[in-house]
Scaffold this motif. Structure first.
Motif, PDB file in Angstrom:
ATOM      1  N   TRP A 189      -9.493 -50.831 -31.206  1.00 53.63           N
ATOM      2  CA  TRP A 189     -10.722 -50.874 -31.748  1.00 53.63           C
ATOM      3  C   TRP A 189     -11.779 -50.239 -32.958  1.00 53.63           C
ATOM      4  N   LYS A 191     -15.167 -48.181 -35.487  1.00 57.22           N
ATOM      5  CA  LYS A 191     -16.679 -48.459 -35.273  1.00 57.22           C
ATOM      6  C   LYS A 191     -16.047 -47.533 -36.572  1.00 57.22           C
ATOM      7  N   ASP A 204     -10.851 -50.044 -25.677  1.00 52.29           N
ATOM      8  CA  ASP A 204     -12.517 -50.268 -25.872  1.00 52.29           C
ATOM      9  C   ASP A 204     -13.861 -49.391 -26.173  1.00 52.29           C
ATOM     10  N   GLN A 208     -15.422 -53.085 -32.475  1.00 48.79           N
ATOM     11  CA  GLN A 208     -14.727 -54.547 -32.818  1.00 48.79           C
ATOM     12  C   GLN A 208     -12.934 -54.360 -32.898  1.00 48.79           C
ATOM     13  N   LYS A 209     -12.219 -55.694 -32.270  1.00 52.44           N
ATOM     14  CA  LYS A 209     -11.085 -55.207 -32.415  1.00 52.44           C
ATOM     15  C   LYS A 209     -10.117 -55.550 -33.451  1.00 52.44           C
ATOM     16  N   ALA A 210      -9.226 -54.585 -33.729  1.00 48.60           N
ATOM     17  CA  ALA A 210      -8.378 -55.196 -35.126  1.00 48.60           C
ATOM     18  C   ALA A 210      -6.932 -55.447 -34.387  1.00 48.60           C
ATOM     19  N   THR A 232      -7.495 -60.022 -37.055  1.00 52.87           N
ATOM     20  CA  THR A 232      -9.015 -59.868 -37.506  1.00 52.87           C
ATOM     21  C   THR A 232      -9.227 -59.535 -38.962  1.00 52.87           C
ATOM     22  N   ARG A 234     -11.438 -56.724 -40.258  1.00 56.94           N
ATOM     23  CA  ARG A 234     -12.380 -55.544 -40.324  1.00 56.94           C
ATOM     24  C   ARG A 234     -12.198 -55.474 -41.391  1.00 56.94           C
ATOM     25  N   GLN A 237      -9.746 -52.140 -42.226  1.00 60.93           N
ATOM     26  CA  GLN A 237      -9.221 -52.092 -41.264  1.00 60.93           C
ATOM     27  C   GLN A 237      -7.028 -51.861 -41.198  1.00 60.93           C
TER      28      GLN A 237
END
Length: 298
Positions: A189, A191, A204, A208-210, A232, A234, A237
């Motif tokens: 996750w 941030k 978590d 945002q989950k990546a 994903t 992000r 990422q």
């Protein structure tokens, strides 16, 4: 040889086919441009075979065929673009191959040349009311495939339906160290801090989950070349996930790298597969990674 030909125009280069082959390899030999630039010429309809316009890259050519390449205003405008080349363009979207060092769009300095400003000027040469809209971004030092919309409606559709519209986003990364596992998956996750650095947490934490999947392409004692697929999309990422597994992206001092042998960030957006927002056809765009990525990981 096909016989439905017409006289070549004055603003065209005409080539005679000397051996049987398909169109794209023929164009790559005939035109002194990069592979992506040649693909752009083909996708914009600037190529005709025996007088018949075509965008079919695997069209079979016969000995004696005439291939005509239009040198029209679109080609002229494309050649004047800084830091990018157009891979594909129609009434709804523009797909570009961005060079490392070019911002996607302006941040503080509104006068700085960006992919957005270059494309905005490009489309206005045809009609001053034309506009482009950024759909997603690449970091300044990341090169490769990037998608823009030509209307606000198309931009909104693509962003609102991103997971359905984007079938695949593929990257190639040159990372530090020798990656031992042939394949792997990183889930965390993410941030962002107030200093704009993204950090990763294995559980978590409200971020945002990546999900990043990788495959080892080749490796030397010092560097590894990875093929990466994003589940994903992000911010930062790949860069964060590579640091997390102990193999930061080459040149990425912000996320743990201590070397920069290629004088740039070792990250390239190699593949984008989308469902076209209007035609609903699947399109795949591929940008070849820099040769320096391969040389350093041998």
């Amino acid at each position: 040889m096909r016989n439905n030909s017409k006289p070549p125009t004055q603003q065209a280069a005409v080539f005679n086919v000397q051996k049987e082959q398909t169109l794209l390899p023929f164009l790559l030999q005939a035109v002194p441009k990069s592979r992506n630039a040649v693909k752009g010429i083909l996708s914009r309809g600037q190529v005709s075979v025996n007088g018949v316009p075509t965008t079919q890259h695997d069209l079979s050519l016969s000995i004696g065929d005439k291939v005509e390449i239009m040198t029209n205003q679109a080609a002229k405008n494309d050649s004047e673009l800084t830091g990018l080349s157009i891979m594909y363009e129609d009434d709804a979207i523009i797909v570009i191959d961005k060079e490392a060092g070019l911002l996607s769009m302006a941040a503080k300095d509104k006068k700085e040349v960006t992919a957005f400003s270059e494309l905005s000027s490009y489309v206005k040469k045809t009609n001053r009311s034309n506009r482009v809209f950024i759909v997603h971004r690449l970091d300044r030092e990341t090169s490769g495939v990037m998608l823009f919309a030509k209307t606000e409606e198309v931009k909104k559709f693509l962003q609102d339906n991103w997971e359905e519209s984007v079938q695949e986003r593929g990257y190639v990364a040159l990372v530090e160290g020798k990656v031992r596992n042939e394949t792997g998956e990183i889930i965390s996750w993410l941030k962002e801090t107030r200093t704009f650095k993204v950090y990763s947490n294995p559980t978590d934490n409200g971020g945002q989950k990546a999900i990043t999947r990788y495959k080892l392409l080749q490796a030397s004692a010092q560097f590894s070349l990875l093929e990466l697929r994003l589940e994903t999309g992000r911010k930062n990422q790949i860069r964060v996930h590579m640091e997390e597994i102990g193999h930061p992206v080459v040149g990425d001092k912000k996320y743990g790298a201590s070397t920069n042998p290629i004088k740039r960030l070792g990250l390239h957006a190699v593949k984008l597969t989308i469902i076209h927002p209007l035609t609903k056809e699947q399109h795949t765009f591929i940008s070849d990674p820099p040769t320096s990525f391969y040389k350093k990981s041998k």
